[in-house]
Design a protein around this motif. Structure first.
Motif, mmCIF file in Angstrom:
data_model
loop_
_atom_site.group_PDB
_atom_site.id
_atom_site.type_symbol
_atom_site.label_atom_id
_atom_site.label_comp_id
_atom_site.label_asym_id
_atom_site.label_seq_id
_atom_site.Cartn_x
_atom_site.Cartn_y
_atom_site.Cartn_z
ATOM 1 N N GLU A 136 0.820 -1.212 0.000
ATOM 2 C CA GLU A 136 0.000 0.000 0.000
ATOM 3 C C GLU A 136 0.860 1.270 0.000
ATOM 4 O O GLU A 136 0.467 2.294 -0.573
ATOM 5 N N VAL A 137 2.046 1.184 0.595
ATOM 6 C CA VAL A 137 2.968 2.322 0.584
ATOM 7 C C VAL A 137 3.557 2.483 -0.812
ATOM 8 O O VAL A 137 3.661 3.601 -1.340
ATOM 9 N N HIS A 138 3.935 1.378 -1.419
ATOM 10 C CA HIS A 138 4.469 1.404 -2.780
ATOM 11 C C HIS A 138 3.449 2.036 -3.731
ATOM 12 O O HIS A 138 3.791 2.894 -4.556
ATOM 13 N N THR A 139 2.191 1.624 -3.606
ATOM 14 C CA THR A 139 1.132 2.170 -4.461
ATOM 15 C C THR A 139 0.925 3.660 -4.200
ATOM 16 O O THR A 139 0.783 4.451 -5.146
ATOM 17 N N ALA A 140 0.920 4.048 -2.928
ATOM 18 C CA ALA A 140 0.710 5.456 -2.582
ATOM 19 C C ALA A 140 1.830 6.330 -3.137
ATOM 20 O O ALA A 140 1.580 7.421 -3.665
ATOM 21 N N LEU A 141 3.074 5.860 -3.050
ATOM 22 C CA LEU A 141 4.206 6.619 -3.585
ATOM 23 C C LEU A 141 4.127 6.728 -5.100
ATOM 24 O O LEU A 141 4.365 7.798 -5.680
ATOM 25 N N LEU A 142 3.777 5.616 -5.725
ATOM 26 C CA LEU A 142 3.668 5.602 -7.181
ATOM 27 C C LEU A 142 2.591 6.573 -7.651
ATOM 28 O O LEU A 142 2.789 7.345 -8.602
ATOM 29 N N GLU A 143 1.444 6.548 -6.987
ATOM 30 C CA GLU A 143 0.351 7.446 -7.360
ATOM 31 C C GLU A 143 0.725 8.901 -7.098
ATOM 32 O O GLU A 143 0.389 9.791 -7.888
ATOM 33 N N SER A 171 8.198 15.050 -11.760
ATOM 34 C CA SER A 171 8.863 13.898 -11.146
ATOM 35 C C SER A 171 9.658 13.019 -12.114
ATOM 36 O O SER A 171 10.399 12.135 -11.679
ATOM 37 N N LEU A 172 9.546 13.246 -13.432
ATOM 38 C CA LEU A 172 10.143 12.314 -14.392
ATOM 39 C C LEU A 172 11.660 12.185 -14.230
ATOM 40 O O LEU A 172 12.207 11.083 -14.260
ATOM 41 N N SER A 173 12.347 13.293 -14.061
ATOM 42 C CA SER A 173 13.803 13.244 -13.925
ATOM 43 C C SER A 173 14.220 12.444 -12.704
ATOM 44 O O SER A 173 15.153 11.630 -12.759
ATOM 45 N N ALA A 174 13.523 12.662 -11.593
ATOM 46 C CA ALA A 174 13.849 11.933 -10.364
ATOM 47 C C ALA A 174 13.558 10.448 -10.524
ATOM 48 O O ALA A 174 14.309 9.597 -10.021
ATOM 49 N N LEU A 217 3.732 10.231 -7.213
ATOM 50 C CA LEU A 217 4.716 10.671 -8.201
ATOM 51 C C LEU A 217 4.130 10.756 -9.611
ATOM 52 O O LEU A 217 4.599 11.547 -10.432
ATOM 53 N N THR A 218 3.127 9.948 -9.891
ATOM 54 C CA THR A 218 2.576 9.929 -11.263
ATOM 55 C C THR A 218 1.264 10.699 -11.399
ATOM 56 O O THR A 218 0.733 10.807 -12.499
#
Length: 201
Positions: free
Chosen positions: A170-177, A187-190, A179-180
């Motif tokens: 759920e943390v992985h999903t939250a971070l992905l959402e 966020s693309l460069s990072a 950033l995207t």
């Protein structure tokens, strides 16, 4: 009078492990009352162990006037690793989330970020934590500070605090959402740079 005040303060400090001592002092943190008592109460609490005082102080953040009585003690805590998790733990509580957010935004963002994984883990605090991170990025950008690489590093469970062997899905999903969606335009460069990190890939 100073000697008496010092001796009284020492009595409280010597009894800081008693369950009633710190709540009693916090209940007497009234900046509108006697300024001498307020000063000595503040000094006494600062001389105590943060592991004992900080939970009680965070629990008092829903009190009127917390900005004057509670905030300085939390911001001046000698152990951020004690106070930051406590503030993040209340981000899901509507009574505490606003003062907690105000306080967290006054710490060094690079210090705060690794602890915010706990906020992303908490389903009640997840959206609010995402909003907080987004605000931190905006405030940092105003000072020409790039916080995005540190956000991408949160995919590495070893970077999170407290450290863990695996990042919850759920943390992985939250971070992905985060950033995207909220940060997609910047966020693309990072994210590309994150591909170089074997712990993130």
């Amino acid at each position: 009078r100073t000697t008496i005040a010092h001796q009284v303060r020492q009595v409280f400090i010597d009894h800081q492990n008693d369950p009633q001592t710190i709540p009693f002092l916090v209940n007497h943190l009234d900046h509108t009352a006697d300024p001498t008592i307020f000063f000595h109460t503040t000094q006494t609490l600062q001389a105590m162990l943060p592991t004992l005082t900080m939970p009680i102080l965070v629990n008092a953040l829903n009190r009127p006037g917390w900005q004057y009585s509670i905030q300085p003690l939390l911001l001046n805590c000698s152990e951020p690793s004690v106070v930051l998790p406590l503030l993040i733990s209340v981000l899901g509580d509507t009574q505490y989330q606003v003062p907690a957010r105000i306080l967290l935004l006054q710490f060094d963002f690079f210090v705060v970020l690794p602890w915010l994984v706990s906020g992303l883990e908490n389903p009640d605090a997840r959206q609010y934590t995402r909003s907080l991170i987004n605000q931190m990025v905006s405030l940092s950008a105003q000072q020409n500070i790039d916080l995005l690489p540190s956000i991408v590093r949160l995919f590495d469970p070893q970077f999170a605090l407290p450290q863990r062997s695996l990042l919850p899905p759920e943390v992985h999903t939250a971070l992905l959402e985060l950033l995207t969606h909220e940060l997609s335009k910047i966020s693309l460069s990072a994210l590309i740079d994150g591909l170089r990190d074997p712990h993130i890939m």
